[in-house]
Design a protein around this motif. Sequence first.
Motif, PDB file in Angstrom:
ATOM      1  N   LYS A  11       0.831  -1.213   0.000  1.00  0.00           N
ATOM      2  CA  LYS A  11       0.000   0.000   0.000  1.00  0.00           C
ATOM      3  C   LYS A  11       0.867   1.266   0.000  1.00  0.00           C
ATOM      4  O   LYS A  11       0.650   2.183  -0.788  1.00  0.00           O
ATOM      5  N   LYS A  12       1.875   1.312   0.851  1.00  0.00           N
ATOM      6  CA  LYS A  12       2.748   2.483   0.928  1.00  0.00           C
ATOM      7  C   LYS A  12       3.624   2.612  -0.319  1.00  0.00           C
ATOM      8  O   LYS A  12       3.922   3.714  -0.760  1.00  0.00           O
ATOM      9  N   SER A  13       4.017   1.466  -0.876  1.00  0.00           N
ATOM     10  CA  SER A  13       4.835   1.482  -2.084  1.00  0.00           C
ATOM     11  C   SER A  13       4.067   2.083  -3.259  1.00  0.00           C
ATOM     12  O   SER A  13       4.591   2.917  -3.993  1.00  0.00           O
ATOM     13  N   ILE A  14       2.817   1.667  -3.416  1.00  0.00           N
ATOM     14  CA  ILE A  14       1.978   2.204  -4.490  1.00  0.00           C
ATOM     15  C   ILE A  14       1.709   3.684  -4.267  1.00  0.00           C
ATOM     16  O   ILE A  14       1.784   4.487  -5.196  1.00  0.00           O
ATOM     17  N   LYS A  15       1.432   4.068  -3.041  1.00  0.00           N
ATOM     18  CA  LYS A  15       1.161   5.470  -2.707  1.00  0.00           C
ATOM     19  C   LYS A  15       2.360   6.350  -3.061  1.00  0.00           C
ATOM     20  O   LYS A  15       2.214   7.436  -3.626  1.00  0.00           O
ATOM     21  N   ALA A  16       3.559   5.889  -2.751  1.00  0.00           N
ATOM     22  CA  ALA A  16       4.771   6.664  -3.031  1.00  0.00           C
ATOM     23  C   ALA A  16       4.998   6.840  -4.528  1.00  0.00           C
ATOM     24  O   ALA A  16       5.477   7.889  -4.969  1.00  0.00           O
ATOM     25  N   ARG A  17       4.641   5.850  -5.312  1.00  0.00           N
ATOM     26  CA  ARG A  17       4.868   5.908  -6.753  1.00  0.00           C
ATOM     27  C   ARG A  17       3.795   6.687  -7.501  1.00  0.00           C
ATOM     28  O   ARG A  17       4.019   7.116  -8.622  1.00  0.00           O
ATOM     29  N   THR A  19       1.922   9.418  -6.141  1.00  0.00           N
ATOM     30  CA  THR A  19       1.696  10.787  -5.696  1.00  0.00           C
ATOM     31  C   THR A  19       2.016  11.711  -6.864  1.00  0.00           C
ATOM     32  O   THR A  19       3.098  11.648  -7.432  1.00  0.00           O
ATOM     33  N   GLY A  20       1.071  12.550  -7.203  1.00  0.00           N
ATOM     34  CA  GLY A  20       1.160  13.322  -8.436  1.00  0.00           C
ATOM     35  C   GLY A  20       2.227  14.397  -8.455  1.00  0.00           C
ATOM     36  O   GLY A  20       2.546  15.010  -7.433  1.00  0.00           O
ATOM     37  N   ARG A  24       3.009  17.930  -5.858  1.00  0.00           N
ATOM     38  CA  ARG A  24       4.310  18.371  -5.336  1.00  0.00           C
ATOM     39  C   ARG A  24       4.650  19.767  -5.827  1.00  0.00           C
ATOM     40  O   ARG A  24       5.221  20.573  -5.086  1.00  0.00           O
ATOM     41  N   ALA A  25       4.310  20.079  -7.066  1.00  0.00           N
ATOM     42  CA  ALA A  25       4.592  21.413  -7.627  1.00  0.00           C
ATOM     43  C   ALA A  25       3.824  22.490  -6.871  1.00  0.00           C
ATOM     44  O   ALA A  25       4.364  23.554  -6.567  1.00  0.00           O
ATOM     45  N   ILE A  26       2.565  22.203  -6.536  1.00  0.00           N
ATOM     46  CA  ILE A  26       1.755  23.156  -5.763  1.00  0.00           C
ATOM     47  C   ILE A  26       2.352  23.371  -4.385  1.00  0.00           C
ATOM     48  O   ILE A  26       2.471  24.505  -3.917  1.00  0.00           O
ATOM     49  N   LYS A  27       2.745  22.280  -3.721  1.00  0.00           N
ATOM     50  CA  LYS A  27       3.336  22.400  -2.389  1.00  0.00           C
ATOM     51  C   LYS A  27       4.627  23.212  -2.433  1.00  0.00           C
ATOM     52  O   LYS A  27       4.914  23.990  -1.527  1.00  0.00           O
ATOM     53  N   ARG A  28       5.432  23.030  -3.497  1.00  0.00           N
ATOM     54  CA  ARG A  28       6.671  23.790  -3.633  1.00  0.00           C
ATOM     55  C   ARG A  28       6.404  25.283  -3.726  1.00  0.00           C
ATOM     56  O   ARG A  28       7.170  26.090  -3.226  1.00  0.00           O
ATOM     57  N   LYS A  29       5.305  25.640  -4.417  1.00  0.00           N
ATOM     58  CA  LYS A  29       4.950  27.059  -4.563  1.00  0.00           C
ATOM     59  C   LYS A  29       4.431  27.654  -3.261  1.00  0.00           C
ATOM     60  O   LYS A  29       4.710  28.808  -2.933  1.00  0.00           O
ATOM     61  N   LEU A  30       3.670  26.864  -2.494  1.00  0.00           N
ATOM     62  CA  LEU A  30       3.004  27.377  -1.303  1.00  0.00           C
ATOM     63  C   LEU A  30       3.838  27.312  -0.026  1.00  0.00           C
ATOM     64  O   LEU A  30       3.751  28.185   0.824  1.00  0.00           O
TER      65      LEU A  30
END
Length: 69
Positions: A11-17, A19-20, A24-30
């Motif tokens: 479950k965690k392996s799939i989640k890590a692969r 994640t859009g 991440r781009a939005i989080k980098r901006k904010l």
Amino acid sequence: MKIGLRKPSLKKSIKARTTGRAKRAIKRKLIPGYGRKGMGWLRDPKRAAYNAVYRRTTVGLGDVLKMFR
């Protein structure tokens, strides 16, 4: 503190692969400092120290498979 082989989690392996990239781009901006090396030490030093030791004292399934290549 765990030492040795980590239990794999599908479950965690799939989640890590999956994640859009956009997320991440939005989080980098904010969030200032998001995704930059060493920011964990500033944000939560106790957690960063634990993670640093954990990463060095345990091995995952991928690490074990690399040994046999």
